[in-house]
Scaffold this active site. Structure first.
Site, PDB file in Angstrom:
ATOM      1  N   GLU A  95      37.224 -81.225  57.299  1.00 14.48           N
ATOM      2  CA  GLU A  95      37.686 -81.317  58.704  1.00 14.48           C
ATOM      3  C   GLU A  95      36.477 -81.310  59.655  1.00 14.48           C
ATOM      4  O   GLU A  95      36.428 -82.083  60.616  1.00 14.48           O
ATOM      5  CB  GLU A  95      38.614 -80.130  58.955  1.00 14.48           C
ATOM      6  N   HIS A 129      38.819 -78.079  52.401  1.00 13.60           N
ATOM      7  CA  HIS A 129      39.616 -78.824  53.391  1.00 13.60           C
ATOM      8  C   HIS A 129      39.015 -78.625  54.784  1.00 13.60           C
ATOM      9  O   HIS A 129      38.820 -79.577  55.539  1.00 13.60           O
ATOM     10  CB  HIS A 129      41.072 -78.339  53.350  1.00 13.60           C
ATOM     11  N   ASN A 130      38.722 -77.383  55.118  1.00 10.47           N
ATOM     12  CA  ASN A 130      38.166 -77.109  56.450  1.00 10.47           C
ATOM     13  C   ASN A 130      36.775 -77.724  56.609  1.00 10.47           C
ATOM     14  O   ASN A 130      36.428 -78.214  57.689  1.00 10.47           O
ATOM     15  CB  ASN A 130      38.094 -75.603  56.697  1.00 10.47           C
ATOM     16  N   LYS A 181      41.291 -74.694  50.296  1.00 10.53           N
ATOM     17  CA  LYS A 181      41.495 -74.639  51.754  1.00 10.53           C
ATOM     18  C   LYS A 181      40.135 -74.623  52.475  1.00 10.53           C
ATOM     19  O   LYS A 181      39.970 -75.259  53.519  1.00 10.53           O
ATOM     20  CB  LYS A 181      42.319 -73.395  52.118  1.00 10.53           C
ATOM     21  N   SER A 200      47.421 -74.711  55.937  1.00  7.02           N
ATOM     22  CA  SER A 200      46.764 -75.485  56.990  1.00  7.02           C
ATOM     23  C   SER A 200      47.790 -76.094  57.920  1.00  7.02           C
ATOM     24  O   SER A 200      48.891 -76.433  57.516  1.00  7.02           O
ATOM     25  CB  SER A 200      45.918 -76.604  56.392  1.00  7.02           C
TER      26      SER A 200
HETATM   27  P1  NAP Z   1      45.551 -62.489  63.728  1.00  5.58           P
HETATM   28  O1  NAP Z   1      45.286 -62.471  65.184  1.00  5.58           O
HETATM   29  O2  NAP Z   1      44.481 -62.972  62.825  1.00  5.58           O
HETATM   30  O3  NAP Z   1      45.973 -61.019  63.265  1.00  5.58           O
HETATM   31  C1  NAP Z   1      46.905 -60.263  63.998  1.00  5.58           C
HETATM   32  C2  NAP Z   1      47.884 -59.626  63.052  1.00  5.58           C
HETATM   33  O4  NAP Z   1      47.198 -58.770  62.121  1.00  5.58           O
HETATM   34  C3  NAP Z   1      48.885 -58.755  63.792  1.00  5.58           C
HETATM   35  O5  NAP Z   1      50.118 -58.872  63.131  1.00  5.58           O
HETATM   36  C4  NAP Z   1      48.278 -57.385  63.619  1.00  5.58           C
HETATM   37  O6  NAP Z   1      49.209 -56.339  63.743  1.00  5.58           O
HETATM   38  C5  NAP Z   1      47.789 -57.477  62.209  1.00  5.58           C
HETATM   39  N1  NAP Z   1      46.786 -56.465  61.862  1.00  5.58           N
HETATM   40  C6  NAP Z   1      45.500 -56.425  62.276  1.00  5.58           C
HETATM   41  N2  NAP Z   1      44.863 -55.365  61.728  1.00  5.58           N
HETATM   42  C7  NAP Z   1      45.774 -54.744  60.948  1.00  5.58           C
HETATM   43  C8  NAP Z   1      45.722 -53.597  60.126  1.00  5.58           C
HETATM   44  N3  NAP Z   1      44.594 -52.901  59.962  1.00  5.58           N
HETATM   45  N4  NAP Z   1      46.842 -53.227  59.479  1.00  5.58           N
HETATM   46  C9  NAP Z   1      47.983 -53.936  59.606  1.00  5.58           C
HETATM   47  N5  NAP Z   1      48.100 -55.041  60.366  1.00  5.58           N
HETATM   48  C10 NAP Z   1      46.991 -55.433  61.037  1.00  5.58           C
HETATM   49  O7  NAP Z   1      46.917 -63.292  63.445  1.00  5.58           O
HETATM   50  P2  NAP Z   1      47.174 -64.856  63.298  1.00  5.58           P
HETATM   51  O8  NAP Z   1      46.405 -65.624  64.313  1.00  5.58           O
HETATM   52  O9  NAP Z   1      48.625 -65.031  63.209  1.00  5.58           O
HETATM   53  O10 NAP Z   1      46.511 -65.200  61.886  1.00  5.58           O
HETATM   54  C11 NAP Z   1      46.924 -64.600  60.682  1.00  5.58           C
HETATM   55  C12 NAP Z   1      46.069 -65.106  59.545  1.00  5.58           C
HETATM   56  O11 NAP Z   1      46.211 -66.504  59.469  1.00  5.58           O
HETATM   57  C13 NAP Z   1      44.561 -64.857  59.695  1.00  5.58           C
HETATM   58  O12 NAP Z   1      43.989 -64.653  58.420  1.00  5.58           O
HETATM   59  C14 NAP Z   1      44.047 -66.131  60.272  1.00  5.58           C
HETATM   60  O13 NAP Z   1      42.688 -66.386  59.942  1.00  5.58           O
HETATM   61  C15 NAP Z   1      44.950 -67.134  59.624  1.00  5.58           C
HETATM   62  N6  NAP Z   1      45.138 -68.319  60.468  1.00  5.58           N
HETATM   63  C16 NAP Z   1      45.361 -69.455  59.883  1.00  5.58           C
HETATM   64  C17 NAP Z   1      45.552 -70.563  60.622  1.00  5.58           C
HETATM   65  C18 NAP Z   1      45.820 -71.791  59.913  1.00  5.58           C
HETATM   66  O14 NAP Z   1      45.876 -72.864  60.472  1.00  5.58           O
HETATM   67  N7  NAP Z   1      46.007 -71.688  58.618  1.00  5.58           N
HETATM   68  C19 NAP Z   1      45.549 -70.567  62.005  1.00  5.58           C
HETATM   69  C20 NAP Z   1      45.348 -69.404  62.588  1.00  5.58           C
HETATM   70  C21 NAP Z   1      45.157 -68.277  61.802  1.00  5.58           C
HETATM   71  P3  NAP Z   1      49.508 -55.693  65.215  1.00  5.58           P
HETATM   72  O15 NAP Z   1      50.499 -56.609  65.849  1.00  5.58           O
HETATM   73  O16 NAP Z   1      50.059 -54.360  64.894  1.00  5.58           O
HETATM   74  O17 NAP Z   1      48.212 -55.641  65.939  1.00  5.58           O
END
Ligand code: NAP
Length: 478
Positions: free
Chosen positions: A191, A187-188, A184, A130
């Protein structure tokens, strides 16, 4: 390729990129990989100077660059993409290696994946992270599940990059399989409740006092130096002070009043229904977002449904502000108390043995709900790790109890003046419900027995009974 990286990150969009940088800045050698190599190249080009990165174009090289047991963080889109990446990784890994899903997975998916990887001799760690992109870079709150053995390898690395409060890392082992992603999720949910309560407090101050956004922002800024001190109160003050450049109006006054959601609030409520845990604060917050987005219904109601509400005329401005502050605090404690009940129920259901005090401790920094009063929650669970109700802890009985008259004044005034306060009022209803000596559930049991022979228990002796309603209405033991 020599196996020298201590940790790897695959998926280098905003979250993965920042997590990888955080590891590197903390002295770890980080293997980095992304489906499209461009992101990997740009990470190293832009931030290579921040630490040791080992960039690979292929997944095979990426895996080969990791020390054993390999620790691979998957930070890709939740759902199908996460499954696809895990499937590609499994044949490349060896027994004892650890796959960490740090995305926003739903905990049943994490339970499934953990079981699947265990069959391959691999550890699977679903971990809540988070704090958004800034947290990922500067120190998030980290909630890892999976096997206790995997935490022995991972813990020291994750604790190093986590947020710290009073020198204590905001990361600890949560529990087996889906426990980390479950916590988590809650937590959300909390939130959502916290944000809705703040929004209702803002609305009350706006409607009751006719105060401007900037004036309300000042009130929130003052509140942030007391019991309510938290990240969300702090940013609320800043948001309310913001002026829209284009119109010169208060920024919040030009923002459309339709709240969106990504779904974790909904998951939390769905799970609470499955477990039978009343999380009314989180549920009302989730439904309030849904109501705000109910465009046709709102259009049909506007100017048609009568309010019969008078002109709200708050006479004692300072007393009203203090009432709203006390009601906000009390409602907030209810939302947390309910969320911790949900964690306890899931922990019992799935055999996770989650330490609720430790969860409050790792939420003190890095995450969106970070707040001063989380220390009080940790202390409450330290006093009694089996505490059945957070509200009944000796500290919270006093802290909430003192605000009850104010809470009643605020909720009743809001109702009289037609201002919707679903989270404030449902929290007060929960408080009164949970403390009631006797609830009207006796009548419900009697009705159920009447129409469905569902039986009932008596207050005066043990056993299960039924009244023969359709014949002579005598009571029989069921
Ligand atoms: P994202 O937009 O959710 O995902 C994009 C990433 O996934 C890129 O690296 C993309 O690769 C890859 N991808 C998508 N489909 C794929 C596939 N079939 N095979 C391999 N790679 C693939 O990225 P993000 O916003 O950084 O989030 C990542 C994770 O963290 C998600 O689960 C999201 O829900 C979570 N998240 C958490 C928070 C938090 O506060 N904890 C905030 C935001 C997100 P390419 O570059 O090749 O397209």
């Amino acid at each position: 390729m020599s196996a020298r990286a201590q940790i790897g990150v695959t998926g280098l969009a905003v979250m993965g990129r920042n997590l990888a940088r955080n590891f590197a800045r903390n002295g770890f050698t980080v293997a980095v990989h992304n489906r499209s190599f461009g992101r990997t190249q740009s990470l190293v080009a832009d931030h290579g100077h921040e630490g040791e990165f080992v960039a690979s174009e292929s997944l095979e090289d990426f895996v080969a660059s990791l020390e054993r047991p390999r620790k691979v963080i998957v930070m890709v889109q939740a759902g199908g993409p996460t499954d696809a990446v895990i499937s590609s990784l499994v044949p490349l890994l060896e027994e004892g290696d650890i796959v960490i899903d740090a995305g926003n997975a739903h905990f049943p998916d994490t339970r499934r994946r953990e079981a699947e990887l265990k069959a391959h001799g691999l550890h699977f760690v679903g971990t809540g992270v988070s704090g958004g992109e800034e947290g990922a870079l500067l120190g998030p709150s980290i909630m890892p599940g999976g096997s206790a053995e995997s935490y022995e390898w991972l813990g020291p690395i994750l604790e190093k990059i986590a947020a710290k409060v009073d020198g204590v890392p905001c990361c600890t082992y949560v529990g087996p399989d889906g426990a980390g992603h479950f916590v988590k999720m809650v937590h959300n949910g909390i939130e959502y409740a916290d944000m809705q309560l703040i929004a209702e407090a803002y609305d009350l101050l706006k409607q009751g006092l006719g105060a401007s956004a900037a004036q309300i922002g000042e009130i929130f800024a003052q509140w942030n130096s007391g019991d309510l001190e938290s990240f969300l109160i702090e940013i609320t003050a800043e948001v309310l002070a913001q002026v829209d450049v284009e119109t010169g109006a208060a920024f919040v006054d030009v923002v459309l009043d339709r709240a969106e959601q990504k779904g974790t609030g909904r998951w939390t409520v769905q799970n609470a229904l499955d477990l039978g845990v009343p999380i009314t604060g989180i549920a009302e917050a989730t439904f309030a977002r849904a109501l705000s987005g109910s465009v046709p219904q709102r259009a049909a109601a506007a100017g048609v449904l009568q309010g019969h509400a008078g002109q709200w005329d708050v006479t004692d401005r300072e007393a009203f502000i203090e009432d709203v502050r006390l009601a906000l605090y009390a409602s907030k404690v209810v939302a947390y108390s309910q969320g911790f009940d949900q964690i306890a129920a899931a922990s019992a259901e799935f055999g996770w043995d989650i330490d609720r005090g430790a969860m409050a401790r790792i939420w003190r920094g890095g995450c969106i709900i970070r707040a001063r009063f989380l220390d009080r929650i940790t202390e409450a669970y330290e006093r009694d790790e089996d505490l059945p109700l957070l509200l009944a802890d000796e500290y919270f009985t006093g802290a909430v109890g003192n605000g009850v008259p104010a809470w009643r004044r605020v909720v009743s005034q809001a109702a009289l003046n037609g201002v919707p306060t679903p989270a404030f009022s449902s929290s007060l209803a929960y408080y009164d419900g949970v403390r009631a000596q006797r609830l009207p559930a006796n009548l419900i049991q009697a009705q159920r027995d009447y129409f469905g022979a569902h039986t009932y228990q008596r207050t005066d002796r043990p056993g299960t009974f039924h009244v023969q309603w359709t014949t002579d209405r005598t009571e029989v033991e069921a």
